[in-house]
Design a protein around this motif. Structure first.
Motif, short mmCIF file in Angstrom:
data_model
loop_
_atom_site.label_atom_id
_atom_site.label_comp_id
_atom_site.label_asym_id
_atom_site.label_seq_id
_atom_site.Cartn_x
_atom_site.Cartn_y
_atom_site.Cartn_z
N ILE A 180 -1.08 7.37 5.41
CA ILE A 180 -2.12 6.23 5.27
C ILE A 180 -3.12 6.39 6.52
O ILE A 180 -2.33 6.84 7.75
CB ILE A 180 -1.25 4.81 5.40
N GLU A 209 0.80 -1.18 0.04
CA GLU A 209 -0.04 -0.01 0.00
C GLU A 209 0.91 1.26 -0.04
O GLU A 209 0.66 2.34 -0.69
CB GLU A 209 -0.99 0.09 1.07
N GLY A 210 1.94 1.06 0.86
CA GLY A 210 2.89 2.36 0.54
C GLY A 210 3.61 2.60 -0.68
O GLY A 210 3.96 3.90 -1.11
N GLY A 240 -3.11 2.72 10.62
CA GLY A 240 -2.73 4.33 10.08
C GLY A 240 -1.62 4.66 10.78
O GLY A 240 -1.12 4.11 11.47
N ARG A 262 1.13 3.97 -3.07
CA ARG A 262 0.89 5.44 -2.81
C ARG A 262 2.11 6.41 -3.24
O ARG A 262 2.06 7.34 -3.36
CB ARG A 262 0.62 5.68 -1.46
N TYR A 292 -6.34 2.58 6.99
CA TYR A 292 -6.34 1.40 5.94
C TYR A 292 -6.77 0.13 6.40
O TYR A 292 -6.52 -0.18 7.37
CB TYR A 292 -5.06 1.34 5.38
#
Length: 379
Positions: free
Chosen positions: A343, A322-323, A354, A326, A346
């Motif tokens: 974040i 996810e990092g 988060g 983004r 999430y």
């Protein structure tokens, strides 16, 4: 992103091009985002490390099968530090400066991560989900460390609290003499204070050269109902064997760093009844969206057993990806760090994580399990 290909990898790829034309370009370009992991793939924690890594691979492979992140595939580069803190720090530097890793994850061990932090800060690369619950990674906040799992202090405190609540009041403690053991001891002491109890035995052992012969006799002589053993893998297995050899039938309690199928197998006949703290949902609970997702991918890969360590690896990889997502198309260490810090809430699958500039804590989930007669973790 050919700039991420080291000379060594280019030579390997070139060799491959002798068989398949254009192999140099194809093999380098296929690994466009590199993430690194240093851990004890051999040594005391090898079984748990393997399972956590298998869990991470399960998620990363599924992402790559769908085209990767922002159109780029992820390559997971692993180095064995043999559970040696100095080698862990050296490996971290190699992963970043030679392999081109834009992030590290699932680094194992408290003193190991302590030595890795200066490398991260110098090279400006983030670490996601260190496989340790050490408080030193939470407070003070570490700019380049993004925790996923809960802390050892919280685990240890809850374990002692549970024992007291079910009438076990005579409890001994045996811990490794390093930063991991000292950290967990803070939570253990808080648990004793909360339960208005005192340990009947408090011993420590050397991480490099553990000797449980005398310590096991000390356990026997104090006759505790339960013994909490803070240590890693084979050390805990050897401690319990030594304790049982004295005739003691004390209940064994240990922390989530040992929550793996490999650890259960290593315990052998001593496994049944052992209590292990857990920092993720039950690995067989289809009521958890996260676990349901893992089980479905495992089944598709013909993986028949999912352990708590695999759940940790999978979840950590999910946060890392996810990092990366983004961070955008050409991620750098600084871009990934900034993306992770952005974040908020999430959903990992029933659990939310988060971060912010003032909070890199991650999850606060803690549960307890006991190994049943079939060698499974039950809760």
């Amino acid at each position: 992103m050919l700039k991420h290909c080291s000379l060594r990898r280019m030579v390997v790829a070139a060799a491959g091009s002798l068989v398949i034309g254009g192999g140099l370009v194809a093999q380098c370009a296929s690994a466009q985002i590199i993430v690194g992991q240093t851990a004890g793939f051999t040594g005391a924690v090898a079984a748990t490390v393997k399972e956590a890594t298998d869990g991470a691979k399960l998620y990363i492979d599924s992402v790559n099968a769908k085209g990767g992140v922002n159109g780029q595939k992820i390559e997971h580069v692993m180095l064995d530090d043999k559970f040696d803190p100095k080698l862990a720090a050296a490996n971290a530097r190699t992963l970043i400066t030679e392999k081109g890793a834009v992030a590290l994850f699932l680094t194992r061990g408290t003193p190991h991560n302590e030595q890795i932090i200066p490398v991260l800060d110098e090279l400006k690369v983030p670490l996601v989900g260190p496989s340790t619950g050490a408080m030193l990674l939470h407070e003070p906040i570490r700019r380049n460390v993004f925790n996923v799992r809960s802390t050892y202090q919280r685990e240890a405190e809850k374990a002692v609290s549970l024992l007291g609540s079910i009438g076990i009041t005579s409890i001994g403690v045996l811990h490794v003499d390093d930063t991991f053991g000292a950290d967990a001891l803070v939570g253990i002491k808080a648990g004793f204070e909360g339960a208005k109890l005192k340990p009947v035995f408090l011993g420590k052992y050397d991480r490099s050269k553990p000797d449980f012969a005398q310590l096991s006799l000390d356990v026997r002589n104090t006759s505790p109902q339960a013994v909490m053993v803070v240590g890693s893998g084979t050390h805990v297995v050897d401690a319990l064997k030594a304790i049982r050899a004295t005739g003691s039938r004390a209940q064994l309690v240990t922390l989530s760093n040992n929550a793996s199928g490999g650890f259960v197998k290593a315990l052998g006949e001593n496994a049944r009844g052992t209590i292990i703290t857990q920092v993720f949902p039950n690995e067989r609970s289809i009521a958890s969206p996260l676990i349901k997702e893992i089980l479905a991918l495992a089944k598709a890969k013909n993986v028949t057993e999912v352990s708590p360590a695999m759940v940790e690896g999978y979840t950590t990889a999910k946060v890392l990806v996810e990092g990366l997502r983004r961070a955008g198309k050409d991620p750098s260490g600084e871009k990934v760090r900034a993306a992770l810090e952005g974040i908020r809430g999430y959903d990992l699958g029933g659990l939310e994580v988060g971060y912010s500039a003032s909070d890199h804590t991650g999850l606060d989930f803690v549960d307890l399990s006991i190994i049943n007669k079939d060698g499974k973790f039950t809760r």
